[in-house]
Design an enzyme around this catalytic site. Structure first.
Site, PDB file in Angstrom:
ATOM      1  N   THR A  13       0.808  -1.231   0.000  1.00  0.00           N
ATOM      2  CA  THR A  13       0.000   0.000   0.000  1.00  0.00           C
ATOM      3  C   THR A  13       0.835   1.271   0.000  1.00  0.00           C
ATOM      4  OG1 THR A  13      -1.817  -1.126   1.105  1.00  0.00           O
ATOM      5  CG2 THR A  13      -1.744   1.260   1.350  1.00  0.00           C
ATOM      6  N   ASP A  57       1.398  -6.651  -4.651  1.00  0.00           N
ATOM      7  CA  ASP A  57       0.621  -6.630  -3.412  1.00  0.00           C
ATOM      8  C   ASP A  57       1.201  -7.779  -2.598  1.00  0.00           C
ATOM      9  OD1 ASP A  57      -1.533  -7.435  -1.507  1.00  0.00           O
ATOM     10  OD2 ASP A  57      -2.621  -5.826  -2.519  1.00  0.00           O
ATOM     11  N   SER A  58       1.446  -7.567  -1.323  1.00  0.00           N
ATOM     12  CA  SER A  58       2.162  -8.603  -0.566  1.00  0.00           C
ATOM     13  C   SER A  58       1.349  -9.881  -0.396  1.00  0.00           C
ATOM     14  CB  SER A  58       2.640  -8.069   0.778  1.00  0.00           C
ATOM     15  OG  SER A  58       1.596  -8.028   1.712  1.00  0.00           O
ATOM     16  N   THR A  89       1.612  -4.737   4.148  1.00  0.00           N
ATOM     17  CA  THR A  89       1.426  -5.162   5.540  1.00  0.00           C
ATOM     18  C   THR A  89       0.870  -6.591   5.654  1.00  0.00           C
ATOM     19  OG1 THR A  89      -0.754  -4.108   5.523  1.00  0.00           O
ATOM     20  CG2 THR A  89       1.070  -2.827   6.425  1.00  0.00           C
ATOM     21  N   ASP A  90       0.167  -7.054   4.598  1.00  0.00           N
ATOM     22  CA  ASP A  90      -0.537  -8.342   4.716  1.00  0.00           C
ATOM     23  C   ASP A  90       0.395  -9.503   5.076  1.00  0.00           C
ATOM     24  OD1 ASP A  90      -2.844  -7.013   4.121  1.00  0.00           O
ATOM     25  OD2 ASP A  90      -2.963  -7.665   2.041  1.00  0.00           O
ATOM     26  N   THR A 277      -0.419 -22.515  19.529  1.00  0.00           N
ATOM     27  CA  THR A 277      -1.769 -22.212  20.021  1.00  0.00           C
ATOM     28  C   THR A 277      -2.520 -21.246  19.099  1.00  0.00           C
ATOM     29  OG1 THR A 277      -3.081 -21.333  21.843  1.00  0.00           O
ATOM     30  CG2 THR A 277      -0.908 -20.351  21.547  1.00  0.00           C
ATOM     31  N   GLN A 278      -3.817 -21.427  19.033  1.00  0.00           N
ATOM     32  CA  GLN A 278      -4.659 -20.472  18.295  1.00  0.00           C
ATOM     33  C   GLN A 278      -4.895 -19.204  19.110  1.00  0.00           C
ATOM     34  OE1 GLN A 278      -8.413 -22.260  17.028  1.00  0.00           O
ATOM     35  NE2 GLN A 278      -7.387 -24.196  16.574  1.00  0.00           N
ATOM     36  N   CYS A 279      -4.554 -19.256  20.399  1.00  0.00           N
ATOM     37  CA  CYS A 279      -4.782 -18.074  21.250  1.00  0.00           C
ATOM     38  C   CYS A 279      -3.956 -16.891  20.753  1.00  0.00           C
ATOM     39  CB  CYS A 279      -4.389 -18.372  22.697  1.00  0.00           C
ATOM     40  SG  CYS A 279      -5.502 -19.529  23.479  1.00  0.00           S
TER      41      CYS A 279
END
Ligand code: ASN
Length: 345
Positions: A13, A57-58, A89-90, A277-279
């Site tokens: 961007t 675009d990343s 940033t992606d 972990t997904q946390c």
């Protein structure tokens, strides 16, 4: 006299312009930066912009780009005092992690940044991020590959993108900031990786690795999912390792026969599995609960408090350096560049 800082523009961007299809990267960034920075150029280090072709675009980043970036850094390493990488940033967190594993402790600062609104557009955050990155590129030595964004300096392999709408787009869920940029620029050198490590430039040849596309898969656990997800990664011979996004402290459905046979099959087919972990905060404590205790006996590695991006890139990097299944098992617990919190593991 040549410039002090090399600014590598990969796309993203920060240098995008509006097109009929939406925002897309555009070349000619040096001139646009000079216009946007205006008078502040007098107080910033001199710089040259090198645009990587094609600008992307990343979302289109693949491991091949990590090698390409690394070889560009190698080519220009001696010619500049510091480096800024402008990136979308992606997938910034993946590129920052991959570079940190390849480079280790750096003798020169490598600062990544980008923006949420393109340079030159109303209310853009590009100017302040860019000014911060340029200043930091030749400031106190920051041994880590790092990101500066919205006034925060963060270790590259601990970052995650957390917002598509806020200027505060990144956080480091399990790490302290390396610096804060308010009216004063405050750096915290004690939090940076050991600056006594070998940083001789000549090691670049050994650091350049060719990543294997598709070598690492990711599975996110849900309360029931199609078993074909497991099978497809097991059957893919190119897939050498899998990041398993588990629940809480690293818990898995240990009563689910399909899941258990997946773990057994993965071990038999010599595919490394890393438990993360997904946390959004905290790490894995494999075996703290009975529902996670089976994992160590199946050669499942604890991802500790690494981010998904860091764990994904660490696996890619270990595989690219030629490590076998057993080599990855042996090397996994090494903290190469501050990618996990040593006091906790
Ligand atoms: N899609 C953009 C990119 O990652 C998002 C951004 O840079 N803010 O390239």
């Amino acid at each position: 006299m040549s410039a002090q800082v090399l600014v590598l523009y990969t796309g993203g961007t920060i240098g995008m312009v509006q097109t009929e299809q939406g925002l897309a990267p555009a070349s000619g960034l040096q001139e646009r930066i000079e216009i946007a920075l205006g008078m502040s150029l007098n107080t910033l280090p001199s710089f040259e912009v090198l645009e990587i072709s094609p600008l992307i675009d990343s979302a289109n980043i693949t491991p091949k780009h990590w090698t390409k970036l690394m070889s560009i850094l190698a080519t220009h390493w001696r010619d500049y005092d510091g480096f800024v990488i402008l990136h979308g940033t992606d997938t910034m967190a993946y590129t920052a992690s991959a570079l940190s594993f390849m480079l280790g402790a750096c003798a020169k600062n490598i600062i990544l940044t980008g923006s949420q609104i393109p340079l030159g557009m109303n209310r853009s955050d590009a100017t302040s991020n860019l000014q911060a990155a340029l200043s930091l590129a030749i400031s106190h030595r920051i041994a880590d590959v790092s990101l500066v964004f919205d006034g925060k300096l963060m270790r590259g392999n601990r970052i995650q993108k957390i917002s598509s709408g806020r200027f505060e787009a990144f956080h480091t869920p399990n790490d302290d900031l390396l610096g804060e940029l308010a009216i004063d620029m405050q750096l915290y050198p004690a939090r940076m990786i050991d600056s006594n490590r070998d940083t001789s430039d000549t090691r670049f040849e050994n650091k350049l690795v060719s990543f294997r596309e598709g070598a690492v898969g990711v599975i996110t656990l849900h309360p029931s999912q199609p078993t074909t997800i497991y099978q497809s990664l097991l059957d893919d011979d190119n897939c050498r390792a899998i990041v398993l996004l588990t629940y809480g402290a690293g818990n898995v459905p240990d009563q689910n026969p399909a899941f258990l046979s997946f773990l057994t099959e993965a071990m038999l087919r010599k595919k490394n599995i890393v438990n993360l972990t997904q946390c959004l905060h905290g790490g894995v404590s494999q075996g703290a609960y009975a529902a996670g205790s089976i994992l160590s006996s199946m050669n499942v590695l604890s991802g500790k408090d690494m981010t998904l991006e860091a764990a994904f890139c660490k696996l890619h990097w270990l595989i690219a350096t030629g490590e076998s299944y057993y080599g990855v098992l042996e090397k996994w617990n090494t903290n190469y560049c501050g990618e996990f919190t040593p006091q906790s593991y």
